[in-house]
Design a protein around this motif. Structure first.
Motif, PDB file in Angstrom:
ATOM      1  N   PRO A   1       0.991  -1.055  -0.155  1.00  0.00           N
ATOM      2  CA  PRO A   1      -0.017   0.067  -0.059  1.00  0.00           C
ATOM      3  C   PRO A   1       0.817   1.256   0.065  1.00  0.00           C
ATOM      4  O   PRO A   1       2.020   1.151   0.349  1.00  0.00           O
ATOM      5  N   ILE A   2       0.327   2.319  -0.228  1.00  0.00           N
ATOM      6  CA  ILE A   2       0.899   3.659  -0.153  1.00  0.00           C
ATOM      7  C   ILE A   2       1.088   3.955   1.260  1.00  0.00           C
ATOM      8  O   ILE A   2       2.278   4.532   1.784  1.00  0.00           O
ATOM      9  N   VAL A   3       0.091   3.731   2.017  1.00  0.00           N
ATOM     10  CA  VAL A   3       0.114   4.096   3.454  1.00  0.00           C
ATOM     11  C   VAL A   3      -0.983   3.169   4.405  1.00  0.00           C
ATOM     12  O   VAL A   3      -2.115   3.283   3.615  1.00  0.00           O
ATOM     13  N   SER A   4      -0.683   3.017   5.250  1.00  0.00           N
ATOM     14  CA  SER A   4      -2.039   2.455   6.344  1.00  0.00           C
ATOM     15  C   SER A   4      -2.233   3.350   7.263  1.00  0.00           C
ATOM     16  O   SER A   4      -1.262   3.521   8.099  1.00  0.00           O
ATOM     17  N   THR A   5      -3.340   3.928   7.252  1.00  0.00           N
ATOM     18  CA  THR A   5      -3.467   5.096   8.421  1.00  0.00           C
ATOM     19  C   THR A   5      -4.849   4.924   9.003  1.00  0.00           C
ATOM     20  O   THR A   5      -5.818   4.099   8.697  1.00  0.00           O
ATOM     21  N   GLU A   6      -5.022   5.828  10.026  1.00  0.00           N
ATOM     22  CA  GLU A   6      -6.457   6.033  10.337  1.00  0.00           C
ATOM     23  C   GLU A   6      -6.791   7.682  10.427  1.00  0.00           C
ATOM     24  O   GLU A   6      -5.815   8.443  10.814  1.00  0.00           O
TER      25      GLU A   6
ATOM     26  N   ASN B   1       0.802  10.874  15.293  1.00  0.00           N
ATOM     27  CA  ASN B   1      -0.452  11.292  15.681  1.00  0.00           C
ATOM     28  C   ASN B   1      -0.570  12.705  14.829  1.00  0.00           C
ATOM     29  O   ASN B   1      -0.646  13.712  15.648  1.00  0.00           O
ATOM     30  N   GLY B   2      -0.561  12.931  13.722  1.00  0.00           N
ATOM     31  CA  GLY B   2      -0.614  14.382  12.944  1.00  0.00           C
ATOM     32  C   GLY B   2      -1.945  15.177  13.106  1.00  0.00           C
ATOM     33  O   GLY B   2      -2.895  14.650  13.107  1.00  0.00           O
ATOM     34  N   LYS B   3      -1.622  16.424  13.400  1.00  0.00           N
ATOM     35  CA  LYS B   3      -2.897  17.103  13.605  1.00  0.00           C
ATOM     36  C   LYS B   3      -3.674  17.358  12.219  1.00  0.00           C
ATOM     37  O   LYS B   3      -4.810  17.618  12.147  1.00  0.00           O
ATOM     38  N   ARG B   4      -2.801  17.301  11.222  1.00  0.00           N
ATOM     39  CA  ARG B   4      -3.121  17.783   9.735  1.00  0.00           C
ATOM     40  C   ARG B   4      -2.329  16.442   8.790  1.00  0.00           C
ATOM     41  O   ARG B   4      -1.594  15.377   9.379  1.00  0.00           O
ATOM     42  N   GLN B   5      -2.684  16.386   7.680  1.00  0.00           N
ATOM     43  CA  GLN B   5      -1.932  15.257   6.859  1.00  0.00           C
ATOM     44  C   GLN B   5      -0.447  15.879   6.983  1.00  0.00           C
ATOM     45  O   GLN B   5      -0.119  17.241   6.940  1.00  0.00           O
ATOM     46  N   SER B   6       0.552  14.972   7.144  1.00  0.00           N
ATOM     47  CA  SER B   6       1.882  15.359   7.106  1.00  0.00           C
ATOM     48  C   SER B   6       2.552  15.765   5.729  1.00  0.00           C
ATOM     49  O   SER B   6       2.089  15.291   4.873  1.00  0.00           O
ATOM     50  N   VAL B   7       3.685  16.169   5.692  1.00  0.00           N
ATOM     51  CA  VAL B   7       4.612  16.442   4.629  1.00  0.00           C
ATOM     52  C   VAL B   7       4.875  14.780   4.121  1.00  0.00           C
ATOM     53  O   VAL B   7       4.760  14.615   2.884  1.00  0.00           O
ATOM     54  N   SER B   8       5.042  14.159   4.986  1.00  0.00           N
ATOM     55  CA  SER B   8       5.494  12.718   4.427  1.00  0.00           C
ATOM     56  C   SER B   8       4.427  12.034   4.084  1.00  0.00           C
ATOM     57  O   SER B   8       4.524  11.166   2.877  1.00  0.00           O
ATOM     58  N   PHE B   9       3.067  12.102   4.537  1.00  0.00           N
ATOM     59  CA  PHE B   9       2.131  11.561   3.892  1.00  0.00           C
ATOM     60  C   PHE B   9       1.792  12.236   2.477  1.00  0.00           C
ATOM     61  O   PHE B   9       1.686  11.390   1.469  1.00  0.00           O
ATOM     62  N   PHE B  10       1.882  13.492   2.295  1.00  0.00           N
ATOM     63  CA  PHE B  10       1.803  13.895   0.912  1.00  0.00           C
ATOM     64  C   PHE B  10       2.983  13.246   0.050  1.00  0.00           C
ATOM     65  O   PHE B  10       2.589  13.278  -1.395  1.00  0.00           O
ATOM     66  N   ALA B  11       3.968  13.159   0.387  1.00  0.00           N
ATOM     67  CA  ALA B  11       5.104  12.690  -0.108  1.00  0.00           C
ATOM     68  C   ALA B  11       4.882  11.332  -0.756  1.00  0.00           C
ATOM     69  O   ALA B  11       5.016  11.062  -2.162  1.00  0.00           O
TER      70      ALA B  11
ATOM     71  N   PRO C   1       0.213  -3.331   8.991  1.00  0.00           N
ATOM     72  CA  PRO C   1       0.217  -2.473  10.211  1.00  0.00           C
ATOM     73  C   PRO C   1      -0.095  -0.995  10.031  1.00  0.00           C
ATOM     74  O   PRO C   1       0.281  -0.344   8.964  1.00  0.00           O
ATOM     75  N   LEU C   2      -0.768  -0.354  10.990  1.00  0.00           N
ATOM     76  CA  LEU C   2      -0.891   1.098  11.156  1.00  0.00           C
ATOM     77  C   LEU C   2       0.396   1.762  11.100  1.00  0.00           C
ATOM     78  O   LEU C   2       1.386   1.507  11.873  1.00  0.00           O
ATOM     79  N   GLN C   3       0.456   2.842  10.126  1.00  0.00           N
ATOM     80  CA  GLN C   3       1.743   3.703  10.118  1.00  0.00           C
ATOM     81  C   GLN C   3       1.462   5.138  10.889  1.00  0.00           C
ATOM     82  O   GLN C   3       2.242   5.532  11.308  1.00  0.00           O
ATOM     83  N   LEU C   4       0.435   5.753  10.603  1.00  0.00           N
ATOM     84  CA  LEU C   4       0.112   7.047  10.933  1.00  0.00           C
ATOM     85  C   LEU C   4      -1.374   7.234  11.361  1.00  0.00           C
ATOM     86  O   LEU C   4      -2.182   6.657  10.750  1.00  0.00           O
ATOM     87  N   ARG C   5      -1.721   8.374  12.107  1.00  0.00           N
ATOM     88  CA  ARG C   5      -2.795   8.840  12.103  1.00  0.00           C
ATOM     89  C   ARG C   5      -2.950  10.317  11.578  1.00  0.00           C
ATOM     90  O   ARG C   5      -1.908  11.077  11.699  1.00  0.00           O
ATOM     91  N   THR C   6      -3.844  10.767  10.891  1.00  0.00           N
ATOM     92  CA  THR C   6      -4.136  12.003  10.250  1.00  0.00           C
ATOM     93  C   THR C   6      -5.333  12.917  10.968  1.00  0.00           C
ATOM     94  O   THR C   6      -6.208  12.185  11.238  1.00  0.00           O
TER      95      THR C   6
END
Length: 179
Positions: free
Chosen positions: A22-27, A144-154, A122-127
């Motif tokens: 996957p690109i990312v696994s998130t909540e 636990n990012g308050k918003r989507q992180s730079v790494s998420f957008f990358a 596995p869960l990698q981050l929360r946005t």
């Protein structure tokens, strides 16, 4: 050889497969995902999709790595408002949410409930944790990012580059779901 994972709805009428990692696994903790999740899980026989934290579990895949094999005649879209840029697609055979799609996006956010027990990546981050109600607490096991992180957008940008800046259309949705 690329790994293929088979997924499906709760009753087994919808089958899909995803290819590769996957690109990312998130909540996602945003207001829209929490509101839509709360409404979708009130449908008869719908699985619980909101985590105890109120977040919605997603695994993001490039659209060109998701194949719908059977059951798309059961797909209906749900939008929080008629002008919403996101649609959530539900398999109405058993009211299993299948994916969230951003208008013009090159990825699908597949609902975590599609994976058989013990196989969810596995869960990698929360946005979007800033949208949680005051006093909410989250474990500190992942970012636990308050918003989507730079790494998420990358990660999303990297996937789009790998796709040649294409955004395939998903046309197998048959009507609207009113909630």
């Amino acid at each position: 050889m690329t790994q293929t994972t088979r997924l499906g709805c709760a009753c087994g009428q919808v089958h899909l497969e995803v290819e590769g990692a996957p690109i990312v696994s998130t909540e996602c903790c945003c207001n829209s995902c929490r509101a839509a999740g709360a409404r979708i899980q009130t449908l008869p026989s719908a699985p619980r999709i909101l985590e105890t934290t109120g977040a919605t579990r997603f695994v993001l895949y490039r659209k060109d790595r998701v194949r719908f094999l059977a059951g798309t005649e059961h797909f209906k879209e749900f939008r929080l408002t008629p002008e919403a840029k996101t649609r959530r697609v539900v398999a109405t055979c058993c009211n299993t949410p299948v994916f969230l799609e951003f208008q013009g996006g090159h990825w699908l956010s597949l609902y975590g409930c599609l994976w058989p027990a013990g196989t969810l990546p596995p869960l990698q981050l929360r946005t979007m944790t800033e949208d949680l109600p005051p006093g909410s607490t989250l474990p500190d096991d992942i970012p636990n990012g308050k918003r989507q992180s730079v790494s998420f957008f990358a990660k999303l940008l990297g996937a789009w580059i790998a796709m040649g800046f294409r955004s395939p259309k998903i046309t197998c949705v048959n009507g609207k779901l009113q909630l």
